[in-house]
Design a protein around this motif. Structure first.
Motif, PDB file in Angstrom:
ATOM      1  N   SER A  84      42.511  46.425  47.648  1.00  0.00           N
ATOM      2  CA  SER A  84      43.615  45.653  47.115  1.00  0.00           C
ATOM      3  C   SER A  84      43.753  44.301  47.773  1.00  0.00           C
ATOM      4  CB  SER A  84      44.923  46.431  47.266  1.00  0.00           C
ATOM      5  OG  SER A  84      45.188  46.718  48.627  1.00  0.00           O
ATOM      6  N   SER A  85      43.448  44.214  49.085  1.00  0.00           N
ATOM      7  CA  SER A  85      43.588  42.941  49.758  1.00  0.00           C
ATOM      8  C   SER A  85      42.347  42.094  49.638  1.00  0.00           C
ATOM      9  CB  SER A  85      43.912  43.163  51.240  1.00  0.00           C
ATOM     10  OG  SER A  85      42.888  43.914  51.852  1.00  0.00           O
ATOM     11  N   GLY A  86      41.313  42.623  48.994  1.00  0.00           N
ATOM     12  CA  GLY A  86      40.054  41.903  48.919  1.00  0.00           C
ATOM     13  C   GLY A  86      40.132  40.655  48.082  1.00  0.00           C
ATOM     14  N   SER A  87      41.112  40.561  47.191  1.00  0.00           N
ATOM     15  CA  SER A  87      41.205  39.387  46.342  1.00  0.00           C
ATOM     16  C   SER A  87      42.159  38.354  46.908  1.00  0.00           C
ATOM     17  CB  SER A  87      41.671  39.799  44.938  1.00  0.00           C
ATOM     18  OG  SER A  87      42.936  40.408  45.008  1.00  0.00           O
ATOM     19  N   SER A  88      42.715  38.595  48.114  1.00  0.00           N
ATOM     20  CA  SER A  88      43.694  37.673  48.648  1.00  0.00           C
ATOM     21  C   SER A  88      43.109  36.295  48.860  1.00  0.00           C
ATOM     22  CB  SER A  88      44.263  38.208  49.964  1.00  0.00           C
ATOM     23  OG  SER A  88      43.234  38.359  50.925  1.00  0.00           O
ATOM     24  N   MET A  89      41.880  36.224  49.355  1.00  0.00           N
ATOM     25  CA  MET A  89      41.249  34.940  49.569  1.00  0.00           C
ATOM     26  C   MET A  89      41.067  34.205  48.255  1.00  0.00           C
ATOM     27  SD  MET A  89      40.017  33.029  52.042  1.00  0.00           S
ATOM     28  CE  MET A  89      39.643  34.196  53.352  1.00  0.00           C
ATOM     29  N   MET A  90      40.770  34.962  47.204  1.00  0.00           N
ATOM     30  CA  MET A  90      40.601  34.350  45.896  1.00  0.00           C
ATOM     31  C   MET A  90      41.938  33.869  45.357  1.00  0.00           C
ATOM     32  SD  MET A  90      37.384  34.770  45.524  1.00  0.00           S
ATOM     33  CE  MET A  90      37.305  34.279  43.808  1.00  0.00           C
ATOM     34  N   GLU A 132      33.431  54.059  45.719  1.00  0.00           N
ATOM     35  CA  GLU A 132      33.914  54.352  44.375  1.00  0.00           C
ATOM     36  C   GLU A 132      32.944  53.801  43.353  1.00  0.00           C
ATOM     37  OE1 GLU A 132      36.794  50.596  43.261  1.00  0.00           O
ATOM     38  OE2 GLU A 132      37.710  52.297  44.266  1.00  0.00           O
ATOM     39  N   PRO A 133      32.883  54.371  42.158  1.00  0.00           N
ATOM     40  CA  PRO A 133      32.011  53.808  41.124  1.00  0.00           C
ATOM     41  C   PRO A 133      32.335  52.330  40.893  1.00  0.00           C
ATOM     42  CG  PRO A 133      32.794  55.967  40.462  1.00  0.00           C
ATOM     43  CD  PRO A 133      33.561  55.611  41.704  1.00  0.00           C
ATOM     44  N   GLY A 134      31.322  51.530  40.828  1.00  0.00           N
ATOM     45  CA  GLY A 134      31.536  50.090  40.671  1.00  0.00           C
ATOM     46  C   GLY A 134      31.896  49.385  41.958  1.00  0.00           C
ATOM     47  N   GLY A 135      31.833  50.096  43.092  1.00  0.00           N
ATOM     48  CA  GLY A 135      32.283  49.537  44.353  1.00  0.00           C
ATOM     49  C   GLY A 135      31.428  48.435  44.933  1.00  0.00           C
ATOM     50  N   LEU A 136      30.246  48.180  44.351  1.00  0.00           N
ATOM     51  CA  LEU A 136      29.408  47.109  44.878  1.00  0.00           C
ATOM     52  C   LEU A 136      30.085  45.741  44.776  1.00  0.00           C
ATOM     53  CD1 LEU A 136      25.876  48.120  43.532  1.00  0.00           C
ATOM     54  CD2 LEU A 136      26.832  48.504  45.799  1.00  0.00           C
ATOM     55  N   LYS A 137      31.050  45.624  43.889  1.00  0.00           N
ATOM     56  CA  LYS A 137      31.765  44.347  43.769  1.00  0.00           C
ATOM     57  C   LYS A 137      32.529  44.010  45.041  1.00  0.00           C
ATOM     58  CE  LYS A 137      35.672  46.682  41.549  1.00  0.00           C
ATOM     59  NZ  LYS A 137      36.262  46.984  40.247  1.00  0.00           N
ATOM     60  N   TYR A 138      32.776  45.002  45.900  1.00  0.00           N
ATOM     61  CA  TYR A 138      33.512  44.761  47.132  1.00  0.00           C
ATOM     62  C   TYR A 138      32.630  44.259  48.268  1.00  0.00           C
ATOM     63  CZ  TYR A 138      37.275  47.418  44.898  1.00  0.00           C
ATOM     64  OH  TYR A 138      38.244  47.855  44.049  1.00  0.00           O
ATOM     65  N   SER A 139      31.321  44.221  48.103  1.00  0.00           N
ATOM     66  CA  SER A 139      30.472  43.774  49.207  1.00  0.00           C
ATOM     67  C   SER A 139      30.800  42.332  49.564  1.00  0.00           C
ATOM     68  CB  SER A 139      28.994  43.894  48.833  1.00  0.00           C
ATOM     69  OG  SER A 139      28.601  42.839  47.969  1.00  0.00           O
ATOM     70  N   TRP A 140      30.545  41.977  50.816  1.00  0.00           N
ATOM     71  CA  TRP A 140      30.909  40.622  51.241  1.00  0.00           C
ATOM     72  C   TRP A 140      30.110  39.574  50.479  1.00  0.00           C
ATOM     73  CZ3 TRP A 140      27.679  36.954  53.228  1.00  0.00           C
ATOM     74  CH2 TRP A 140      26.485  37.357  53.827  1.00  0.00           C
ATOM     75  N   VAL A 141      28.865  39.891  50.131  1.00  0.00           N
ATOM     76  CA  VAL A 141      28.051  38.924  49.396  1.00  0.00           C
ATOM     77  C   VAL A 141      28.626  38.701  48.005  1.00  0.00           C
ATOM     78  CG1 VAL A 141      25.761  38.423  48.459  1.00  0.00           C
ATOM     79  CG2 VAL A 141      25.967  39.524  50.695  1.00  0.00           C
ATOM     80  N   PRO A 298      30.162  49.261  56.542  1.00  0.00           N
ATOM     81  CA  PRO A 298      31.554  48.890  56.288  1.00  0.00           C
ATOM     82  C   PRO A 298      32.024  49.365  54.919  1.00  0.00           C
ATOM     83  CG  PRO A 298      30.117  46.968  56.147  1.00  0.00           C
ATOM     84  CD  PRO A 298      29.280  48.082  56.676  1.00  0.00           C
ATOM     85  N   ASN A 299      33.292  49.770  54.866  1.00  0.00           N
ATOM     86  CA  ASN A 299      33.888  50.109  53.585  1.00  0.00           C
ATOM     87  C   ASN A 299      34.415  48.836  52.930  1.00  0.00           C
ATOM     88  OD1 ASN A 299      36.287  49.512  54.937  1.00  0.00           O
ATOM     89  ND2 ASN A 299      36.882  51.649  55.207  1.00  0.00           N
ATOM     90  N   ALA A 300      35.167  48.977  51.856  1.00  0.00           N
ATOM     91  CA  ALA A 300      35.642  47.798  51.132  1.00  0.00           C
ATOM     92  C   ALA A 300      36.478  46.887  52.022  1.00  0.00           C
ATOM     93  CB  ALA A 300      36.450  48.234  49.910  1.00  0.00           C
ATOM     94  N   GLU A 301      37.317  47.480  52.872  1.00  0.00           N
ATOM     95  CA  GLU A 301      38.123  46.666  53.780  1.00  0.00           C
ATOM     96  C   GLU A 301      37.250  45.984  54.829  1.00  0.00           C
ATOM     97  OE1 GLU A 301      41.855  45.978  54.183  1.00  0.00           O
ATOM     98  OE2 GLU A 301      41.020  45.951  52.163  1.00  0.00           O
ATOM     99  N   GLY A 302      36.249  46.692  55.315  1.00  0.00           N
ATOM    100  CA  GLY A 302      35.327  46.079  56.259  1.00  0.00           C
ATOM    101  C   GLY A 302      34.588  44.909  55.645  1.00  0.00           C
ATOM    102  N   HIS A 303      34.141  45.077  54.409  1.00  0.00           N
ATOM    103  CA  HIS A 303      33.466  43.972  53.713  1.00  0.00           C
ATOM    104  C   HIS A 303      34.435  42.821  53.455  1.00  0.00           C
ATOM    105  CE1 HIS A 303      29.306  45.130  52.714  1.00  0.00           C
ATOM    106  NE2 HIS A 303      29.744  46.376  52.773  1.00  0.00           N
ATOM    107  N   ARG A 304      35.697  43.140  53.200  1.00  0.00           N
ATOM    108  CA  ARG A 304      36.682  42.071  53.010  1.00  0.00           C
ATOM    109  C   ARG A 304      36.778  41.206  54.263  1.00  0.00           C
ATOM    110  NH1 ARG A 304      41.558  41.221  54.721  1.00  0.00           N
ATOM    111  NH2 ARG A 304      41.805  43.337  55.511  1.00  0.00           N
ATOM    112  N   LEU A 305      36.823  41.852  55.420  1.00  0.00           N
ATOM    113  CA  LEU A 305      36.895  41.101  56.673  1.00  0.00           C
ATOM    114  C   LEU A 305      35.655  40.220  56.856  1.00  0.00           C
ATOM    115  CD1 LEU A 305      38.250  43.833  59.119  1.00  0.00           C
ATOM    116  CD2 LEU A 305      39.544  42.010  58.000  1.00  0.00           C
TER     117      LEU A 305
END
Length: 322
Positions: A84-90, A132-141, A298-305
């Motif tokens: 949920s916080s992964g889009s904050s930068m965006m 989660e399915p589709g979770g690759l979108k959360y990678s830092w890249v 890293p999980n989604a939050e780790g990738h967010r960082l």
């Protein structure tokens, strides 16, 4: 941008992270590089997934797992791994402000990424590991690609990373590695990264696998130096990431990680990306709230960082003197 190294394939936002695989004819295709075999969703466009032999085979992914998808809200399924916080930068970026002020967007950039499993988002799409399915979108890249498209429309990110790879595979084409070391991969090395005509290169090899295979810290640091010197000879700036912490790590290996981290920070200074500090606890082990259930990635939050650290480094601005 120095020049388009390959055409954009698909893309939700107009930018596609290109996970590069080359055919015998030398053509470029997109691949999820979630090797050796990845589970995929039905697709709006095709990519090439490597098989267990490393050769690309055609499969497909949904737009929710597309490399250029903007992170959306929702949990990745593991403790502390909410996206949920992964889009904050965006959401809080300068694009909206620039649009309202009538300022033109910043210049597009081309980026090559050299790395291993973290850079391909390993296990982010696997519920059994907290993904989660589709979770690759959360990678830092992939987050960084979406960010660049917002800030610098038309940008391209070429992800040459492959799970299990280390610095030996990334050495320049023509390098003869010792017989007891991995051999150079001319498709995913610094030579291939420079062939995309990037404005800058990001290198991140977490190196846990290298250490497990008996490769010494000094070898890894030496290889990174060769990679960086090759980029410098082509007048392409490079940023280098520190190692990733792991769960339940023996103290001797933690000491090796800390040694590697210290050397990278000392050598590359403001061109070092201290990924270690984001997820390492006081004991040198990975913090569970930022780590998948595999204990390594890293999980989604780790990738967010990680993504936010890359953004904070202001790499395009540094590269262009903006």
């Amino acid at each position: 941008m120095r020049g388009a190294g390959a055409s954009v394939i698909g893309g939700v936002l107009g930018l596609q992270v290109l996970f590069v695989a080359c055919s015998d004819a030398g053509t470029t295709a997109a691949t999820s590089e979630h090797s050796p075999v990845s589970s995929t969703d039905t697709s709006s466009h095709s990519t090439a997934n490597p098989t267990s032999s490393g050769e690309p085979s055609t499969s497909s992914t949904s737009s929710s797992g597309d490399a250029s998808s903007t992170p959306s809200s929702g949990s990745s399924g593991s403790s502390g791994s909410s996206g949920s916080s992964g889009s904050s930068m965006m959401d809080e970026g300068s694009t909206a402000a620039s649009a309202s002020s009538g300022e033109p967007p910043a210049a597009a950039v081309a980026v090559s990424v050299l790395g291993a499993s973290t850079a391909v988002g390993w296990n982010l799409d696997k519920p059994e590991y907290g993904g989660e399915p589709g979770g690759l979108k959360y990678s830092w890249v992939n987050r960084y690609a979406a960010y660049l498209e917002e800030e610098r429309p038309g940008s391209q990110v070429f992800n040459l990373s492959r799970a299990g790879y280390g610095t030996y595979e990334a050495l320049p084409t023509g390098t003869m590695n010792p017989a007891n070391r991995p051999q150079v991969d001319p498709v995913r090395n610094i030579t291939a990264a420079l062939a995309r005509d990037p404005d800058f290169i990001i290198v991140h090899y977490p190196s846990g696998g290298d250490l497990d295979n008996g490769i010494l810290v000094e070898e890894i640091i030496g290889n990174l130096g060769v990679i960086a010197a090759t980029a410098a000879a082509a007048n392409v700036p490079i940023w280098v990431g520190t190692p990733n912490p792991l769960s339940e790590t023996p103290q001797p290996k933690i000491d090796q990680f800390l040694d590697m981290r210290a050397q990278i920070l000392n050598i590359y200074a403001d061109h070092a990306l201290d990924f270690w500090a984001l997820r390492a606890g006081p004991d040198g082990n990975a913090l569970p709230e930022y780590t998948l259930l595999d204990g390594h990635h890293p999980n989604a939050e780790g990738h967010r960082l990680m993504f936010e650290l890359v953004v904070a480094a202001k790499i395009p601005e540094d590269s262009f003197g903006e």
